[in-house]
Structure formats: C-alpha cells, structure tokens
Design an enzyme around this catalytic site. Sequence first.
Site, PDB file in Angstrom:
ATOM      1  N   GLY A  33       0.777  -1.225   0.000  1.00  0.00           N
ATOM      2  CA  GLY A  33       0.000   0.000   0.000  1.00  0.00           C
ATOM      3  C   GLY A  33       0.812   1.280   0.000  1.00  0.00           C
ATOM      4  N   LYS A  34       2.141   1.171   0.050  1.00  0.00           N
ATOM      5  CA  LYS A  34       2.969   2.366   0.086  1.00  0.00           C
ATOM      6  C   LYS A  34       2.965   3.077  -1.267  1.00  0.00           C
ATOM      7  CE  LYS A  34       4.687   2.303   4.322  1.00  0.00           C
ATOM      8  NZ  LYS A  34       4.071   1.155   4.967  1.00  0.00           N
TER       9      LYS A  34
END
Length: 367
Positions: A185-186
């Site tokens: 999710g970064k």
Amino acid sequence: MNVPYADLRAQYHSIKPEIDEAVLQLLDSTQFVLGSRVAAFEDLFAPYCHAAHAAGSSSGTSALHLALLALGVGPGDEVITTPHTFIATAAAIGYCGAHPVFVDIDPVSFNIDVSKIEPAITPNTKAIVPVHLYGQPADMDPILEIATRRGLGVVEDAAQAHGAEYRGRRVGSIGDLGCFSFYPGKNLGAYGEGGAVTTNSAELDEAVRVLRDWGAREKHHHEVKGFNYRLEGIQGAVLAVKMAHIERWTEARRVVAARYDESLAGSAVVTPHALPDRRHVYHVYSVRSDDRDALAAHLSADGIASGIHYPTPVHLQPAFAELGHGRGDFPEAEAAAASILSLPMYPEMPVEFQERVAESIHAWSAK
C-alpha cells in the site's frame, strides 16, 4: 457506489503488461533472491532518492534494523524518536538491544518536535530517528545541527515518504541513512514485503549489504553475525517497473490532496498543513476532528472507507509497557491519535469518489 480507502488493483491493471513481462522474465531467470533484478532496482532507486547507494531489504522494518546496526547502535544505547508512528520504528531500535526515547510531536506537521530533542539527549544517546510521517518530511536541518554537534547518527524513517523533499533535498539522502518500506500500500509498493536502505556513505552501504545477507561478503564466509534480510528477486523486478511511474503517481496524489483541501474548506474537519519548504507526497491524507469516531462511523454508513494512522501512540502500547510511560507523557501525540482520520487516498482515485467523500463530510458537519 462505495469508496475504497485504496485500490491496488487499479494500479496493477494500469501497468499490467509491464509487470507481467517483468515477473515472467524473473521466473525464467530463477534469480529468486537478490540477483540482477534487485540490483537493477537499487540502481534506479538510489538516484531517485538523490543518494549514492541503495540496498534492498526484506521489509521497511529490516531496513531500520540494518541502518541502526550499521551506525553501531547496540545494547544499552538510546535512540530518540517519536511515539506517533507505526510500531516498527521503535521495534527496530529494540532489535538492536537499544532503548527508544520518545519526544512529542509538532501538532501541525505530526512530525517530531525538534525543540524537544536536545533535552532528551543523555550520555547513552547514539542516534536520532525522525519519521517523515504521512509523506511530509520532518524538520531536518535543526535535527542535523543537533546530531553533528552532539556526535549522533541520524536515520530517516522514510517508509511513507518516497520522493518527498525537504528544502529541495530528497528524503533518504539527508541523514546518515534513510529507510523505506515497499509494503504493497505504500507510494512505491511491492507485491509482497520489501524495503531499502539509502545512504551517501560507501562504508555504511557496505555494512548494510553484509548484514542483510548473513554477515557475508562471499558465500560461506561470515564476518559478522548477520541476518536473512534479503530482498526477493520478484520484488526487485516489480519495483524496477514501478520506478518509471512513481513521479506520475506522486503528482496524482498531490492533485487528490489539493482537491480535498479545496472541497473540505468550510467543513468541520481540519485538513493537513503542507509546509511551504517541503514536498508532501501524501501517503496518507489525515484530517482532524474532535469527534473522529462519529465521523468515521458516518462515512462508513455512507459506504466510504477510512483509517486511523495511528490510534494508539507507541508509548501507550502494551508491548512497550516496560518503558514506564503513561497517558499524558506526550500530550500532542496523544491528542493526534484521538482526533486523526485518514481519508481515501490513491493516485487513481476518481474525482467523483472525492466529491462523495467531501459531500458526506459536509453533511456530517452540518448536523
């Protein structure tokens, strides 16, 4: 029409042919751990961060551990950091046998309050770990001045700040070492776990590379007690593809944030404050509300996802009870934890989704 907090599938489909080809080539190469694909990614990521070196690691947490070890942090040492962060920041300090020493945050940026760092220094202090929280850099120049004057190392926790800038300098190149996470999710996400350590020091880079691979420069010759912190080849292949797109995605995030700033004006929430001498990359778009839980429940009832980063400061986590902290020790961090709410944020977010979020927040504000 539900609004997700993030949509990893949308990003994958936007670059699917490139990713699929890179992964198939990696599988055919059988270089499943480290190898040429990881090296190629490292060669792309270091200059992106304005750093001389980048060494891939198995996660952002292992990157922090490696960076601290490379600086010589060990048992009995103290490392100054913030309690308003993901627990990995403090955990990595503990992995070295050292003790995290917390100082409170600045309530505007949510980053470490530099005015509180020097009073926390003791003869046992070895390093400072500023966290570039939510994608906005910490105030690095005063931190570097203190560290230089007091003989301390500086490790940037840039897990949420890929491409962020402080006074024209990219995070990861400002302190002695920088640490990044590539959790899916970064802003730059792998398809699994991954991380990297950046530095301008050839000596520190070599120390990180030895420590990440069982303390060995060559097979079966272990110079120090190292770790299995190697980046997988498939993650190197995926991340190398994504490097061609990260700036476009970053600017898309900034556009989403600007739309939120405009559309939420006049509502009952306080929007993030992007400092003028920094490039905020908005891993998280976190608003503040005195009735955060009610707002989150209202959004959920409207089919809008949200998150809290982070609901309990590290100093109040049971895992760190041995440090002896209690409620009230770091009031700004505690106030933030009680009032922040992260709104949906991803580069591919449709305008109509943002409009729904803003309409819902204004409706809640009017109650």
